[in-house]
Design a protein around this motif. Structure first.
Motif, PDB file in Angstrom:
ATOM      1  N   LYS A   1     -10.364  -2.301  -3.206  1.00 16.97           N
ATOM      2  CA  LYS A   1     -10.246  -3.764  -3.041  1.00 16.97           C
ATOM      3  C   LYS A   1     -11.142  -4.421  -4.095  1.00 16.97           C
ATOM      4  CE  LYS A   1     -11.541  -6.831   0.441  1.00 16.97           C
ATOM      5  NZ  LYS A   1     -11.804  -7.211   1.836  1.00 16.97           N
TER       6      LYS A   1
ATOM      7  N   THR B   1       0.472  -4.685   8.436  1.00 13.11           N
ATOM      8  CA  THR B   1       0.939  -3.470   9.105  1.00 13.11           C
ATOM      9  C   THR B   1      -0.141  -2.814   9.966  1.00 13.11           C
ATOM     10  OG1 THR B   1       0.368  -2.069   7.206  1.00 13.11           O
ATOM     11  CG2 THR B   1       2.599  -3.013   7.248  1.00 13.11           C
ATOM     12  N   THR B   2      -1.340  -3.398  10.010  1.00 15.20           N
ATOM     13  CA  THR B   2      -2.349  -2.919  10.971  1.00 15.20           C
ATOM     14  C   THR B   2      -2.582  -4.044  11.982  1.00 15.20           C
ATOM     15  OG1 THR B   2      -4.269  -3.794   9.766  1.00 15.20           O
ATOM     16  CG2 THR B   2      -3.585  -1.556   9.209  1.00 15.20           C
TER      17      THR B   2
ATOM     18  N   ARG C   1     -15.342   2.505  12.041  1.00 12.97           N
ATOM     19  CA  ARG C   1     -14.376   1.484  11.637  1.00 12.97           C
ATOM     20  C   ARG C   1     -14.987   0.116  11.954  1.00 12.97           C
ATOM     21  NH1 ARG C   1     -11.770   1.833   7.971  1.00 12.97           N
ATOM     22  NH2 ARG C   1     -10.108   0.413   8.625  1.00 12.97           N
TER      23      ARG C   1
ATOM     24  N   GLU D   1       0.859  -1.176   0.000  1.00 17.10           N
ATOM     25  CA  GLU D   1       0.000   0.000   0.000  1.00 17.10           C
ATOM     26  C   GLU D   1       0.893   1.223   0.000  1.00 17.10           C
ATOM     27  OE1 GLU D   1      -3.157   0.719   3.051  1.00 17.10           O
ATOM     28  OE2 GLU D   1      -2.786   2.784   2.414  1.00 17.10           O
TER      29      GLU D   1
ATOM     30  N   GLY E   1      -2.315  -3.182   5.285  1.00 17.76           N
ATOM     31  CA  GLY E   1      -3.378  -3.655   6.169  1.00 17.76           C
ATOM     32  C   GLY E   1      -4.181  -4.781   5.533  1.00 17.76           C
ATOM     33  N   GLY E   2      -5.372  -4.980   6.070  1.00 13.74           N
ATOM     34  CA  GLY E   2      -6.223  -6.071   5.608  1.00 13.74           C
ATOM     35  C   GLY E   2      -6.606  -5.959   4.147  1.00 13.74           C
TER      36      GLY E   2
HETATM   37  N1  LIG Z   1      -9.347 -12.241   4.957  1.00 12.92           N
HETATM   38  C1  LIG Z   1      -9.860 -12.187   6.158  1.00 12.92           C
HETATM   39  O1  LIG Z   1     -10.049 -13.204   6.819  1.00 12.92           O
HETATM   40  C2  LIG Z   1     -10.190 -10.862   6.735  1.00 12.92           C
HETATM   41  C3  LIG Z   1     -10.474 -10.751   8.103  1.00 12.92           C
HETATM   42  C4  LIG Z   1     -10.729  -9.494   8.622  1.00 12.92           C
HETATM   43  C5  LIG Z   1     -10.718  -8.383   7.794  1.00 12.92           C
HETATM   44  N2  LIG Z   1     -10.447  -8.527   6.473  1.00 12.92           N
HETATM   45  C6  LIG Z   1     -10.432  -7.359   5.579  1.00 12.92           C
HETATM   46  O2  LIG Z   1      -9.466  -6.434   6.045  1.00 12.92           O
HETATM   47  C7  LIG Z   1      -9.848  -5.130   5.609  1.00 12.92           C
HETATM   48  C8  LIG Z   1      -9.655  -4.161   6.748  1.00 12.92           C
HETATM   49  O3  LIG Z   1      -8.309  -4.173   7.150  1.00 12.92           O
HETATM   50  P1  LIG Z   1      -7.622  -2.912   7.836  1.00 12.92           P
HETATM   51  O4  LIG Z   1      -8.472  -2.433   8.947  1.00 12.92           O
HETATM   52  O5  LIG Z   1      -6.225  -3.281   8.101  1.00 12.92           O
HETATM   53  O6  LIG Z   1      -7.772  -1.780   6.706  1.00 12.92           O
HETATM   54  P2  LIG Z   1      -6.724  -1.117   5.693  1.00 12.92           P
HETATM   55  O7  LIG Z   1      -5.889  -2.114   5.033  1.00 12.92           O
HETATM   56  O8  LIG Z   1      -7.542  -0.223   4.830  1.00 12.92           O
HETATM   57  O9  LIG Z   1      -5.803  -0.209   6.637  1.00 12.92           O
HETATM   58  C9  LIG Z   1      -6.416   0.804   7.416  1.00 12.92           C
HETATM   59  C10 LIG Z   1      -5.691   2.142   7.286  1.00 12.92           C
HETATM   60  O10 LIG Z   1      -4.453   2.076   7.975  1.00 12.92           O
HETATM   61  C11 LIG Z   1      -3.399   2.612   7.179  1.00 12.92           C
HETATM   62  N3  LIG Z   1      -2.187   1.910   7.593  1.00 12.92           N
HETATM   63  C12 LIG Z   1      -1.917   0.601   7.452  1.00 12.92           C
HETATM   64  N4  LIG Z   1      -0.790   0.277   8.092  1.00 12.92           N
HETATM   65  C13 LIG Z   1      -0.316   1.414   8.631  1.00 12.92           C
HETATM   66  C14 LIG Z   1       0.809   1.714   9.446  1.00 12.92           C
HETATM   67  N5  LIG Z   1       1.650   0.765   9.866  1.00 12.92           N
HETATM   68  N6  LIG Z   1       0.997   2.992   9.823  1.00 12.92           N
HETATM   69  C15 LIG Z   1       0.108   3.955   9.448  1.00 12.92           C
HETATM   70  N7  LIG Z   1      -0.984   3.711   8.712  1.00 12.92           N
HETATM   71  C16 LIG Z   1      -1.198   2.458   8.315  1.00 12.92           C
HETATM   72  C17 LIG Z   1      -3.843   2.391   5.770  1.00 12.92           C
HETATM   73  O11 LIG Z   1      -3.268   3.336   4.911  1.00 12.92           O
HETATM   74  C18 LIG Z   1      -5.352   2.567   5.871  1.00 12.92           C
HETATM   75  O12 LIG Z   1      -5.692   3.918   5.737  1.00 12.92           O
HETATM   76  C19 LIG Z   1     -11.267  -5.219   5.126  1.00 12.92           C
HETATM   77  O13 LIG Z   1     -11.277  -5.142   3.711  1.00 12.92           O
HETATM   78  C20 LIG Z   1     -11.716  -6.600   5.577  1.00 12.92           C
HETATM   79  O14 LIG Z   1     -12.659  -7.172   4.716  1.00 12.92           O
HETATM   80  C21 LIG Z   1     -10.184  -9.736   5.941  1.00 12.92           C
END
Ligand SMILES: NC(=O)c1ccc[n+]([C@@H]2O[C@H](COP(=O)([O-])OP(=O)(O)OC[C@H]3O[C@@H](n4cnc5c(N)ncnc54)[C@H](O)[C@@H]3O)[C@@H](O)[C@H]2O)c1
Ligand SMILES: [Zn+2]
Length: 325
Positions: free
Chosen positions: A38, A91-92, A224, A4, A66-67
């Motif tokens: 996505k 990274t999240t 969120r 990302e 992140g996810g």
């Molecule tokens: N496959 C699965 O089993 C599963 C399970 C749960 C969630 N998910 C999916 O995960 C997604 C949500 O994941 P998320 O909450 O990580 O969202 P995301 O990937 O959008 O990250 C959230 C935000 O954090 C920022 N970010 C990421 N890492 C960072 C860091 N280290 N420092 C600063 N900013 C950072 C990103 O730029 C983004 O704005 C959803 O699409 C969901 O459907 C999938």
């Protein structure tokens, strides 16, 4: 590596340096990020770029983000030249404890989220708590809802321990984070091992999510995911108490820990309960028009109903708990 863009800006250089130290060649493809990206379109764009660069079947896809990034990169790996391995560098907090565990990878469509995808386990997941130092507070708390869910599913001892660690975790203490991440990952892995393809037992992980997803959608994704799930866990436990499934007082205990983690436990005052109700019935977990819930009897004991690990709850009780009377 599919990274990302915003994350690459913060952490890409150190990751690339680590690979090159081992003499590994990395081609970095940047990905705009965000739930709205996505999509199959983004997956195709990344695939075409990999093909253009002549990357073959001996490639390994690395996801840095992140996810959202893990889901796109994992799905890309699932179909690239009929499947190549992938490694997650989440990274999240949410991606560390949830999205990168269990092998579900998918993209969104106009008809709903995560509808096109695959089961493709990552070969390795590397959770570096250092990445979390730059994560915005709200994103950290969103991940903490899934950490709390795992603790509730695991039992009393883990829940009490998370209560102790609530402050240090929010202060991003490295060892507190490592301990809570490890516990949550182990719990999810244990559940997934018993039901990798989500046929029945894996439904216990949906605790808080039937209402959570409806709340998230009704609020137009201004909450969120973890915030909506936190409210969902409290309300679903109230439902379980009213149905005589959960022991009395459990919903209060659930809410107490979530509050300590800085999470909301009540429906926002400006959210229309009617919209939540409408979204509930649009959810893909609804079978034959009836809404199903994965509930807890007490900490460490998910409820098994007559036809599996999720149960139907009567409409009046559901309306009541979301304040529709
Ligand atoms: N496959 C699965 O089993 C599963 C399970 C749960 C969630 N998910 C999916 O995960 C997604 C949500 O994941 P998320 O909450 O990580 O969202 P995301 O990937 O959008 O990250 C959230 C935000 O954090 C920022 N970010 C990421 N890492 C960072 C860091 N280290 N420092 C600063 N900013 C950072 C990103 O730029 C983004 O704005 C959803 O699409 C969901 O459907 C999938
Ligand atoms: Zn979730």
């Amino acid at each position: 590596m599919v990274a990302e863009e915003a994350v690459h800006h913060l952490h890409g250089a150190s990751v690339e340096a680590a690979f090159s130290e081992y003499g590994l060649e990395v081609a970095t493809l940047l990905f705009g990020g965000g739930e709205e990206r996505k999509t199959r379109t983004q997956k195709r764009r990344l695939e075409d770029e990999m093909l253009r660069q002549g990357l073959g079947r001996d490639s390994v896809v690395i996801a840095l983000g992140g996810g959202v990034t893990c889901d796109v990169a994992g799905f890309l790996a699932a179909t690239y030249e009929r499947g190549v391995p992938w490694v997650a560098l989440p990274t999240t907090l949410l991606a560390m404890v949830d999205a990168s565990v269990g092998g579900k990878v998918a993209v969104n469509t106009a008809h709903g989220k995560n509808l096109i995808g695959a089961f493709h386990q990552p070969s390795r997941v590397h959770c570096d708590t250092g990445f979390l130092q730059t994560l915005p507070d709200r994103e950290l708390r969103s991940g903490l809802a899934e950490v709390a869910k795992a603790a509730f599913l695991e039992g009393e001892v883990r829940t009490a321990r998370l209560r102790e660690l609530a402050r240090p975790v929010q202060d991003r203490d490295g060892s507190a984070l490592a301990e809570t991440i490890e516990a949550a990952v182990r719990l999810k892995a244990r559940v997934v091992e018993q039901d990798e393809e989500d046929r029945d037992y894996r439904h216990v992980l949906n605790f808080g999510h039937t209402l959570g997803h409806a709340i998230e959608a009704a609020a137009d994704y201004t909450l969120r995911h973890g915030e909506a799930v936190a409210i969902g866990m409290v309300l679903e436990t109230q439902l379980a108490e009213q149905a005589g499934i959960a022991q009395k007082g459990l919903a209060r205990e659930v809410g107490r820990l979530l509050q300590k983690l800085g999470l909301p436990t009540l429906l926002p005052g400006d959210l229309d309960p009617g919209a939540v109700h409408a979204r509930l019935h649009a959810d893909k977990k609804v079978r034959e028009g009836r809404v199903r819930f994965a509930l807890l009897e007490r900490f460490g004991r998910p409820h098994k109903g007559p036809d599996g690990w999720s149960v139907e709850i009567g409409e009046p009780a559901v309306r009541n708990v979301i304040g529709l009377g």
